[in-house]
Design a protein around this motif. Structure first.
Motif, PDB file in Angstrom:
ATOM      1  N   ALA A  19      -1.914  -0.162   6.142  1.00 37.59           N
ATOM      2  CA  ALA A  19      -2.829   0.872   5.655  1.00 37.59           C
ATOM      3  C   ALA A  19      -4.197   0.818   6.344  1.00 37.59           C
ATOM      4  N   ILE A  24       0.294   9.180  -0.801  1.00 43.17           N
ATOM      5  CA  ILE A  24      -0.733  10.227  -0.784  1.00 43.17           C
ATOM      6  C   ILE A  24      -0.962  10.720   0.644  1.00 43.17           C
ATOM      7  N   ALA A  25      -0.988   9.780   1.588  1.00 39.69           N
ATOM      8  CA  ALA A  25      -1.215  10.154   2.985  1.00 39.69           C
ATOM      9  C   ALA A  25      -0.089  11.039   3.513  1.00 39.69           C
ATOM     10  N   SER A  65       1.433   3.278  -2.499  1.00 42.99           N
ATOM     11  CA  SER A  65       0.782   4.389  -3.206  1.00 42.99           C
ATOM     12  C   SER A  65      -0.172   5.137  -2.281  1.00 42.99           C
ATOM     13  N   SER A  66      -0.912   4.388  -1.475  1.00 41.22           N
ATOM     14  CA  SER A  66      -1.802   5.020  -0.494  1.00 41.22           C
ATOM     15  C   SER A  66      -0.997   5.799   0.543  1.00 41.22           C
ATOM     16  N   PRO A  73      -6.324   7.409   2.459  1.00 42.13           N
ATOM     17  CA  PRO A  73      -6.304   7.008   1.041  1.00 42.13           C
ATOM     18  C   PRO A  73      -6.348   5.494   0.871  1.00 42.13           C
ATOM     19  N   ASN A  74      -7.067   5.065  -0.150  1.00 43.72           N
ATOM     20  CA  ASN A  74      -7.169   3.631  -0.442  1.00 43.72           C
ATOM     21  C   ASN A  74      -7.002   3.445  -1.946  1.00 43.72           C
ATOM     22  N   VAL A  75      -5.743   3.328  -2.372  1.00 41.59           N
ATOM     23  CA  VAL A  75      -5.425   3.215  -3.789  1.00 41.59           C
ATOM     24  C   VAL A  75      -5.258   1.746  -4.150  1.00 41.59           C
ATOM     25  N   ASN A  76      -6.159   1.253  -4.979  1.00 41.10           N
ATOM     26  CA  ASN A  76      -6.029  -0.114  -5.490  1.00 41.10           C
ATOM     27  C   ASN A  76      -5.625   0.006  -6.956  1.00 41.10           C
ATOM     28  N   ASP A  77      -4.308   0.019  -7.192  1.00 40.43           N
ATOM     29  CA  ASP A  77      -3.799   0.382  -8.512  1.00 40.43           C
ATOM     30  C   ASP A  77      -3.349  -0.796  -9.366  1.00 40.43           C
ATOM     31  N   ALA A 123       0.828  -1.212   0.000  1.00 40.52           N
ATOM     32  CA  ALA A 123       0.000   0.000   0.000  1.00 40.52           C
ATOM     33  C   ALA A 123       0.858   1.257   0.000  1.00 40.52           C
TER      34      ALA A 123
END
Length: 255
Positions: A192, A31-32, A27-28, A213-217, A25
């Motif tokens: 996360a 952002i955080a 990427s999340s 943030p919760n990025v599922n990329d 996580a």
């Protein structure tokens, strides 16, 4: 126990060092961290390696061709205040030496799900780190070398991406290594799903009111890799066609 002392606002360079593997996580977390550090784009992630063409500089550091502190200063400058993800996480010790006042965040997730994610994306057969088409460009070859260099640090000896058991052991060994080498007051082991509270308490910053943030990329990554492969394939076919045409013209005119 992790300290809740506030970040040094006047500190130059990095104030947060991410020590977790890619696909935890990150990427999340990027952002955080940019949210709580109040500076968009201030967290260095593998995506920054692509954006800034930094693969060669990282290779120089991994291979001992350039002092780490000097390379970090060149790459991070005053732009970046935090790091997460590969390849920076594999140099958390060197980063701690270069930025002794920085705090360390070790992002984690269940090892089995980590392996499934990493093998499906950044260590997949179609990824820039492994697909043959990326070796047709200089930048691709440099990046694949970087992949080899950081994996050599991340994985236990003799382990490759297809060795599920070995990769999971490597992941768990890395977590223990970080725990054993970072002073406990400077370390946060973070998942996360834990959200803002432990992260903000550790960094000594206010907790945002918005959801974490919760990025599922995963699908976006695979889509981007496919687009890159298509671009390189078209370029390769075009180059072959051009050479073939030039060869035909020469042979028909002079032979």
């Amino acid at each position: 126990m992790a300290s809740s002392a506030p970040l040094l606002k006047g500190e130059d360079g990095l104030v947060v060092i991410g020590a977790g593997f890619g696909r935890t996580a990150t990427s999340s977390l990027k952002i955080a961290l940019e949210k709580v550090l109040d500076k968009e784009g201030c967290c260095y992630h593998m995506s920054e390696v692509f954006k800034n063409n930094h693969a060669g500089q990282w290779n120089d550091v991994f291979e001992g061709k350039k002092p780490a502190a000097s390379a970090f200063k060149d790459m991070f400058g005053s732009t970046y205040r935090a790091t997460v993800d590969f390849p920076a996480s594999c140099m958390y010790k060197e980063l701690m030496e270069a930025y002794p006042n920085a705090k360390v965040v070790l992002s984690v997730r269940p090892a089995e799900s980590w392996y499934t994610s990493v093998r499906d994306t950044i260590w997949g057969d179609g990824s820039p780190e492994f697909h043959w088409i990326f070796r047709t460009s200089y930048a691709g070859r440099v990046f694949q070398k970087l992949g080899y260099n950081y994996r050599s640090r991340a994985l236990l000896d003799g382990v490759d991406r297809d060795d599920k058991e070995g990769c999971i052991k490597s992941f768990n060994a890395w977590v223990e290594k970080v725990k054993n080498t970072v002073p406990p007051e400077k370390l946060l082991v973070f998942e996360a799903k834990d959200g803002w509270t432990p992260l903000c308490r550790f960094l000594g910053v206010p907790e945002p009111s918005e959801p974490f943030p919760n990025v599922n990329d995963t699908e976006e990554i695979k889509k981007n890799f496919a687009a890159l492969r298509t671009f390189l394939m078209v370029r390769l076919v075009g180059s072959i066609a051009l050479l073939g045409g030039a060869g035909y013209w020469v042979s028909s005119r002079f032979l």
